[in-house]
Design an enzyme around this catalytic site. Sequence first.
Site, PDB file in Angstrom:
ATOM      1  N   CYS A 186      14.491 -10.385  -3.272  1.00 10.37           N
ATOM      2  CA  CYS A 186      14.824 -10.072  -4.664  1.00 10.37           C
ATOM      3  C   CYS A 186      13.637  -9.466  -5.403  1.00 10.37           C
ATOM      4  O   CYS A 186      13.023 -10.102  -6.265  1.00 10.37           O
ATOM      5  CB  CYS A 186      15.325 -11.330  -5.357  1.00 10.37           C
ATOM      6  SG  CYS A 186      16.750 -11.985  -4.491  1.00 10.37           S
ATOM      7  N   TYR A 220       0.820  -1.222   0.000  1.00  7.66           N
ATOM      8  CA  TYR A 220       0.000   0.000   0.000  1.00  7.66           C
ATOM      9  C   TYR A 220       0.849   1.264   0.000  1.00  7.66           C
ATOM     10  O   TYR A 220       0.360   2.323   0.365  1.00  7.66           O
ATOM     11  CB  TYR A 220      -0.880   0.085   1.255  1.00  7.66           C
ATOM     12  CG  TYR A 220      -1.530  -1.161   1.763  1.00  7.66           C
ATOM     13  CD1 TYR A 220      -2.633  -1.721   1.104  1.00  7.66           C
ATOM     14  CD2 TYR A 220      -1.100  -1.757   2.947  1.00  7.66           C
ATOM     15  CE1 TYR A 220      -3.271  -2.834   1.623  1.00  7.66           C
ATOM     16  CE2 TYR A 220      -1.741  -2.873   3.458  1.00  7.66           C
ATOM     17  CZ  TYR A 220      -2.819  -3.412   2.795  1.00  7.66           C
ATOM     18  OH  TYR A 220      -3.444  -4.501   3.316  1.00  7.66           O
TER      19      TYR A 220
END
Length: 425
Positions: free
Chosen positions: A353, A327
């Site tokens: 990653c 968010y």
Amino acid sequence: MNPALLPGRPHFAYRGNRLFVEDVCLADLAKEHGTPLFVYSKASMLAALAAYQRGFAGRNVRICYAMKANSSLGVLQVFARAGCGFDIVSGGELRRVLAAGGDASKVIFSGVGKTREEMRQALAAGIGCFNVESEAELEVLSEMAMLSGATAAVSVRVNPNVDPKTHPYISTGLKGNKFGVAHERALQTYRRAAALPGLRVVGIDCHIGSQITEETPYLDAMDRILDLVDVIEAAGIPIGHIDFGGGLGIDYNGDTPPEADALWTRLLARLDARGYGGRPLMIEPGRSLVGNAGVCLTEVLYLKPGELKNFCIIDAAMNDLPRPAMYQAFHQIVPLQPREGEAATFDVVGPVCESGDWIGRDRALNVASGDLLAVLSAGAYCMSMASNYNTRGRPAEVLVDGASAHLIRRRETAEDQMRAESLVR
Ligand SMILES: *Cc1c(COP(=O)(O)O)cnc(C)c1O
């Protein structure tokens, strides 16, 4: 205010140069249990609950902790012992409530996609109320109740079409959302509920969104719901309790949501003015009970100067703290032992990653590798959303109560993660 206090987090404070939660030094916990580590303050949770209880003094109200915010057993136990009910959204959450010693009769079951099996489990446990979100669900629930020889207590979640003025992913009460039954269809849905043989109407509910920092959306939603109660009861269907959901925001970064007691004093005045003051009430707060009761402790692994940015690489990542990636949420990040001298600006990132794996952007920090940091406001929607992405074990959790610290979840191992898997034979 005492500069050693962290604003909005009265149980977290620097003593000398070290950050404490209640009477426990956070760096000591990090040394004992390793990092990343979630630490929760029981006093903070109970203080947040007490604010609601003050607002409701003398009223018939049930506070159902919305446990998806943080569903760890040790956290549930605090609220169960304090007399709370629970707002659940899955059969798994029901199992957790029961394992934590919660009372099934104080459980309400929300969510748009309850399965038949989840309904069966909840009926067998004798939960207090199903918050039903569609007519199709009413039909299935009635059928499941008949099969189990019980009647299901139901409340219909109505979508009041009110803008909570929060992030679009956590707005739930607008027309375009998947949640609830449209205001215009509510009467028809109640007629259906009242006619189905396996069901018993016991209430009405709404929940308009999360991290709400204004009072107006609540007042608007209340008016919309009371208008409906008028109409539905005039049609001969007694409504019973009114459930106003959860959603109250917390101070992440200078946000100024109303205090729970002040908010409810005003909402109850409106309820009284409209003649509904004597109704049994329910609320479903999640974030506001636990969000600022928790922090995530993390160690600085490496400082990495870049061409455009300096990176502070920590051992907590988006799998532990998913809110920034999900968010674009802001969490304050503070040192457990502040250093003297100049700060530099860093993007604080984890080892996962993904470029989306950031915890804080452009933060002024005076840090070196090996330093310990606390990511604040990490009590809600962090551990309960944590994943094993990159085969990272989920963190351990500690619940602090005064001067004692209880390990309520050990760190997850690779074996834990592989337990349910098998090789092809
Ligand atoms: C998530 C949720 C809550 C709790 O929301 P918070 O913003 O954490 O208070 C309450 N009710 C329902 C139905 C929910 O889905």
